[in-house]
Design a protein around this motif. Structure first.
Motif, PDB file in Angstrom:
ATOM      1  N   THR A   1       0.866  -1.188   0.000  1.00  0.00           N
ATOM      2  CA  THR A   1       0.000   0.000   0.000  1.00  0.00           C
ATOM      3  C   THR A   1       0.897   1.230   0.000  1.00  0.00           C
ATOM      4  O   THR A   1       2.123   1.095  -0.025  1.00  0.00           O
ATOM      5  CB  THR A   1      -0.971   0.002   1.205  1.00  0.00           C
TER       6      THR A   1
ATOM      7  N   ARG B   1     -14.040  10.888   2.368  1.00  0.00           N
ATOM      8  CA  ARG B   1     -14.785  11.144   1.122  1.00  0.00           C
ATOM      9  C   ARG B   1     -16.290  10.949   1.331  1.00  0.00           C
ATOM     10  O   ARG B   1     -17.102  11.638   0.708  1.00  0.00           O
ATOM     11  CB  ARG B   1     -14.259  10.245  -0.003  1.00  0.00           C
ATOM     12  N   ILE B   2     -16.667  10.015   2.196  1.00  0.00           N
ATOM     13  CA  ILE B   2     -18.105   9.822   2.493  1.00  0.00           C
ATOM     14  C   ILE B   2     -18.638  11.107   3.147  1.00  0.00           C
ATOM     15  O   ILE B   2     -19.700  11.617   2.784  1.00  0.00           O
ATOM     16  CB  ILE B   2     -18.335   8.616   3.441  1.00  0.00           C
TER      17      ILE B   2
ATOM     18  N   HIS C   1     -20.056   9.672  11.637  1.00  0.00           N
ATOM     19  CA  HIS C   1     -19.107   8.592  11.895  1.00  0.00           C
ATOM     20  C   HIS C   1     -17.903   8.773  10.975  1.00  0.00           C
ATOM     21  O   HIS C   1     -18.045   9.196   9.826  1.00  0.00           O
ATOM     22  CB  HIS C   1     -19.800   7.243  11.639  1.00  0.00           C
TER      23      HIS C   1
ATOM     24  N   TRP D   1      -2.111   6.370  -1.601  1.00  0.00           N
ATOM     25  CA  TRP D   1      -3.360   5.628  -1.822  1.00  0.00           C
ATOM     26  C   TRP D   1      -4.293   5.832  -0.627  1.00  0.00           C
ATOM     27  O   TRP D   1      -5.477   6.147  -0.787  1.00  0.00           O
ATOM     28  CB  TRP D   1      -3.093   4.122  -2.041  1.00  0.00           C
TER      29      TRP D   1
ATOM     30  N   PHE E   1      -8.712   1.058   9.952  1.00  0.00           N
ATOM     31  CA  PHE E   1      -9.140   0.994  11.360  1.00  0.00           C
ATOM     32  C   PHE E   1      -8.108   1.470  12.376  1.00  0.00           C
ATOM     33  O   PHE E   1      -6.919   1.172  12.261  1.00  0.00           O
ATOM     34  CB  PHE E   1      -9.559  -0.430  11.715  1.00  0.00           C
TER      35      PHE E   1
ATOM     36  N   MET F   1     -14.720  -6.741   3.577  1.00  0.00           N
ATOM     37  CA  MET F   1     -15.658  -5.658   3.253  1.00  0.00           C
ATOM     38  C   MET F   1     -15.792  -5.473   1.754  1.00  0.00           C
ATOM     39  O   MET F   1     -14.797  -5.500   1.028  1.00  0.00           O
ATOM     40  CB  MET F   1     -15.146  -4.364   3.893  1.00  0.00           C
TER      41      MET F   1
ATOM     42  N   LEU G   1     -23.298   5.273   9.247  1.00  0.00           N
ATOM     43  CA  LEU G   1     -23.731   3.993   8.665  1.00  0.00           C
ATOM     44  C   LEU G   1     -22.563   3.019   8.777  1.00  0.00           C
ATOM     45  O   LEU G   1     -21.411   3.405   8.608  1.00  0.00           O
ATOM     46  CB  LEU G   1     -24.115   4.166   7.196  1.00  0.00           C
TER      47      LEU G   1
HETATM   48  N1  ACO Z   1      -3.549   0.098  -0.822  1.00  0.00           N
HETATM   49  C1  ACO Z   1      -3.409   0.054  -2.165  1.00  0.00           C
HETATM   50  N2  ACO Z   1      -4.341  -0.451  -2.982  1.00  0.00           N
HETATM   51  C2  ACO Z   1      -5.451  -0.940  -2.433  1.00  0.00           C
HETATM   52  C3  ACO Z   1      -5.673  -0.938  -1.043  1.00  0.00           C
HETATM   53  C4  ACO Z   1      -4.671  -0.389  -0.224  1.00  0.00           C
HETATM   54  N3  ACO Z   1      -4.762  -0.321   1.098  1.00  0.00           N
HETATM   55  N4  ACO Z   1      -6.880  -1.477  -0.796  1.00  0.00           N
HETATM   56  C5  ACO Z   1      -7.419  -1.807  -1.979  1.00  0.00           C
HETATM   57  N5  ACO Z   1      -6.549  -1.494  -2.967  1.00  0.00           N
HETATM   58  C6  ACO Z   1      -6.718  -1.674  -4.412  1.00  0.00           C
HETATM   59  C7  ACO Z   1      -7.716  -2.741  -4.764  1.00  0.00           C
HETATM   60  O1  ACO Z   1      -7.104  -4.015  -4.764  1.00  0.00           O
HETATM   61  C8  ACO Z   1      -8.181  -2.298  -6.131  1.00  0.00           C
HETATM   62  O2  ACO Z   1      -7.224  -2.684  -7.072  1.00  0.00           O
HETATM   63  P1  ACO Z   1      -7.666  -3.149  -8.569  1.00  0.00           P
HETATM   64  O3  ACO Z   1      -8.339  -1.930  -9.153  1.00  0.00           O
HETATM   65  O4  ACO Z   1      -6.373  -3.484  -9.198  1.00  0.00           O
HETATM   66  O5  ACO Z   1      -8.594  -4.301  -8.362  1.00  0.00           O
HETATM   67  C9  ACO Z   1      -8.142  -0.770  -6.044  1.00  0.00           C
HETATM   68  O6  ACO Z   1      -7.263  -0.460  -4.947  1.00  0.00           O
HETATM   69  C10 ACO Z   1      -9.502  -0.150  -5.796  1.00  0.00           C
HETATM   70  O7  ACO Z   1     -10.133  -0.857  -4.726  1.00  0.00           O
HETATM   71  P2  ACO Z   1     -11.536  -0.449  -4.164  1.00  0.00           P
HETATM   72  O8  ACO Z   1     -11.879  -1.358  -3.021  1.00  0.00           O
HETATM   73  O9  ACO Z   1     -12.509  -0.357  -5.287  1.00  0.00           O
HETATM   74  O10 ACO Z   1     -11.203   1.017  -3.634  1.00  0.00           O
HETATM   75  P3  ACO Z   1     -12.164   2.124  -3.095  1.00  0.00           P
HETATM   76  O11 ACO Z   1     -11.909   3.384  -3.781  1.00  0.00           O
HETATM   77  O12 ACO Z   1     -13.588   1.638  -2.981  1.00  0.00           O
HETATM   78  O13 ACO Z   1     -11.621   2.342  -1.591  1.00  0.00           O
HETATM   79  C11 ACO Z   1     -12.282   1.821   0.663  1.00  0.00           C
HETATM   80  C12 ACO Z   1     -11.679   1.296  -0.650  1.00  0.00           C
HETATM   81  C13 ACO Z   1     -11.369   2.897   1.200  1.00  0.00           C
HETATM   82  C14 ACO Z   1     -12.337   0.679   1.651  1.00  0.00           C
HETATM   83  C15 ACO Z   1     -13.690   2.423   0.391  1.00  0.00           C
HETATM   84  O14 ACO Z   1     -14.440   1.543  -0.419  1.00  0.00           O
HETATM   85  C16 ACO Z   1     -14.474   2.713   1.635  1.00  0.00           C
HETATM   86  O15 ACO Z   1     -14.089   3.514   2.454  1.00  0.00           O
HETATM   87  N6  ACO Z   1     -15.658   2.117   1.762  1.00  0.00           N
HETATM   88  C17 ACO Z   1     -16.559   2.406   2.870  1.00  0.00           C
HETATM   89  C18 ACO Z   1     -16.041   1.911   4.174  1.00  0.00           C
HETATM   90  C19 ACO Z   1     -17.079   2.122   5.264  1.00  0.00           C
HETATM   91  O16 ACO Z   1     -17.779   3.113   5.313  1.00  0.00           O
HETATM   92  N7  ACO Z   1     -17.215   1.160   6.151  1.00  0.00           N
HETATM   93  C20 ACO Z   1     -18.279   1.237   7.124  1.00  0.00           C
HETATM   94  C21 ACO Z   1     -17.779   1.529   8.439  1.00  0.00           C
HETATM   95  S1  ACO Z   1     -16.777   0.261   9.074  1.00  0.00           S
HETATM   96  C22 ACO Z   1     -17.792  -0.655  10.162  1.00  0.00           C
HETATM   97  O17 ACO Z   1     -18.973  -0.558  10.181  1.00  0.00           O
HETATM   98  C23 ACO Z   1     -17.100  -1.670  10.989  1.00  0.00           C
END
Ligand code: ACO
Length: 336
Positions: free
Chosen positions: A29, A266-267, A261, A33, A162, A224, A321
């Motif tokens: 990572t 970005r959310i 929360h 990113w 986290f 997730m 959420l």
């Molecule tokens: N570092 C580098 N690359 C990564 C990482 C990382 N840590 N994590 C994922 N990637 C890669 C993926 O493998 C993917 O690669 P690919 O395109 O080659 O397949 C690419 O980055 C894009 O992955 P996405 O999962 O689509 O990335 P996204 O922009 O959606 O970001 C994230 C991921 C940050 C987790 C986002 O989706 C998010 O924040 N979602 C909401 C989380 C949330 O609100 N959770 C609820 C609260 S938690 C709870 O209730 C316990």
């Protein structure tokens, strides 16, 4: 009339600072990113060797909140402990916290509602107080995520978001006719999306609850569908904010600060945009703490009070959420 008011708040973070650079050494990572996708720059984790549970962090936060509220442990009628990372599979962390506070018969209730644990906790405290079942409720949100994360590249999408931490709120009954205290609370759940964010094991539906194969497959780590959760949050948060405003009968303009929360910067920016709010009205501290789940909203509340962003007469909306999925909003006005 009985009103539910916040008398004191406190927060506690463990001391091990984990930067995005640290994570980049353990998995594939990068600082860029993580900042670009989540806004997170650093988080605090408990010591690597273990021995610190959610109730330990919650205890430290509770002591601060109680001293500010002028409470002794014996004043507490009910402990509500919100966490997805309890010290033990059972009993609940609330029982452990009660014991640490020197209490031996005070009721203690655990809430397993993840990122909305604080919202469900506020709604529950309000119901106890307004129905005269309790006068003083200690509500704690505390998480130790770090001992349950896959810090290899396989778990990078979850592990980078986290952080560990705790916050506590002393909630008290006040007899007054002024419009103050909890003005409205709305909480929801949709279990059809449960698998979008979950930890499979150990669990009662598995027999045995955890074995070598499951360990190898990482079933004890959270997984997730980040995009799905993200999309749901961006849709549900404005919806539930509107619902809470309607229920309380107040306008958007009369809210001084929104404390969402802290799951992803970005959310929260998307929420501000869709509600047409200046970003200064939406409090964010995810940059420094990551997602501390049940602790995130009260932790931000404690900071906002300390910074003077909230005080006598101000109105705040808490909302979020998370896993379940569960979502909700609570509108609160500080007594003038
Ligand atoms: N570092 C580098 N690359 C990564 C990482 C990382 N840590 N994590 C994922 N990637 C890669 C993926 O493998 C993917 O690669 P690919 O395109 O080659 O397949 C690419 O980055 C894009 O992955 P996405 O999962 O689509 O990335 P996204 O922009 O959606 O970001 C994230 C991921 C940050 C987790 C986002 O989706 C998010 O924040 N979602 C909401 C989380 C949330 O609100 N959770 C609820 C609260 S938690 C709870 O209730 C316990």
């Amino acid at each position: 009339m009985k009103k539910t008011i916040i008398k004191g708040t406190g927060r506690y973070l463990p001391s091990r600072l984990v930067t995005n650079e640290d994570l980049s050494r353990w998995m594939d990572t990068s600082n860029e990113w993580i900042i670009q996708r989540t806004g997170i720059e650093q988080r605090y984790w408990v010591p690597e060797e273990g021995g610190v549970g959610a109730s330990d962090l919650g205890f430290e936060a509770s002591k601060i909140a109680m001293s500010r509220a002028g409470w002794e442990p014996e004043d507490i009628d009910l402990i509500i402990f919100a966490t997805l990372s309890p010290d033990l599979f059972f009993p609940g962390s609330g029982c452990l916290l009660a014991h640490k506070l020197g209490l031996s018969s005070t009721p203690a209730l655990d809430i397993r509602q993840q990122c909305t644990g604080f919202l469900y906790g506020m709604a529950t405290a309000d119901a106890y107080i307004r129905s005269s079942l309790a006068k003083r409720v200690l509500l704690v949100g505390a998480e130790v995520h770090s001992t349950g994360l896959d810090i290899s590249t396989r778990g990078r999408d979850v592990a980078v978001i986290f952080g560990d931490g705790a916050a506590a709120v002393c909630i008290e009954r006040m007899e007054t006719d002024i419009k103050a205290g909890i003005l409205a609370s709305c909480v929801h759940a949709d279990g059809s999306l449960a698998e979008s964010l979950m930890t499979v094991a150990p669990a009662s539906r598995e027999n045995p609850r955890l074995d070598e194969k499951m360990l190898k497959e990482g079933k004890h780590f959270p997984t997730m569908d980040g995009r799905n959760i993200f999309k749901n949050a961006v849709r549900r948060l404005p919806e539930v904010a509107g619902e809470a405003l309607n229920k309380a009968g107040i306008s958007l303009d009369s809210v001084d600060l929104f404390i969402p929360h802290q799951a992803n910067l970005r959310i929260n920016q998307a929420f501000a945009k869709s509600m047409d709010l200046p970003e200064s009205k939406v409090y964010n501290n995810i940059q420094r703490y990551g997602n501390t789940t049940a602790a995130s909203i009260p932790l931000a509340l404690d900071e906002a009070i300390e910074k003077g962003l909230l005080g006598a007469g101000s109105t705040v909306m808490f909302l979020g959420l998370g896993a379940g999925v569960t979502w909700g909003a609570v509108l609160y006005r500080f007594p003038a």
